[in-house]
Scaffold this motif. Sequence first.
Motif: not given
Length: 147
Positions: A1-11, A35-42
Motif C-alpha cells: 500500500m502506498s501513501n498518496i496525497l491529493i491536494s486540491y483547490t476549487s472555486m 485529501l486536503e485543500q492546497l490552502v491548508d497544505g504544507d
Amino acid sequence: MSNILISYTSMTGHNEKIAKHLESYLKQKNQDVTLEQLVDGDAYSLPDYDAVIVVTYTYHDGDLPDEAQDFFEDLKDVDLEGTEFAVAGSSSKTHIHFGRAVDYFTMQLNSSNGDQAADSVKINQEPDEDDLKRVDQLADYVLKSLN
C-alpha cells in the motif's frame, strides 16, 4: 500500500469533484490516501508521501489561484526526489491560457526533482464521464510508477 496525497483547490466545485473522485478510486485500489485543500497544505510535507496529485483550477486568463500561491512558492524550496507526482485540473477553454495553472504546477514539481508519473490532465469546466476516465488513467499511471 502506498501513501498518496491529493491536494486540491476549487472555486466552482469542479476540482473538488475531481479530487474526491481520485480519492475514491485510489481507496478502491487499497491505497492510503490523504485529501486536503492546497490552502491548508504544507508543501514541505510532500516528501513524506510516495506520490502527490495536485488538482487545481486556472484563475482568470492563466493565473494560479490565490489560495494556491503560498503552497506553490514553498515548492521552490522542497526536494521531491523519489516522490511521484501528477497534476490535473479544470479550466475553461474560453480562456486564452486554458489550464495554465496545471502547467505551472507540473513545471514546478519537475523543477523540485519530483518524478512525473503521468501526463497532466486538463478538463474543460465540469468533468464528465470521459474526463473522469482520464483521471482514472492518471491514477493508474501513478500506481504503476509506485510498483
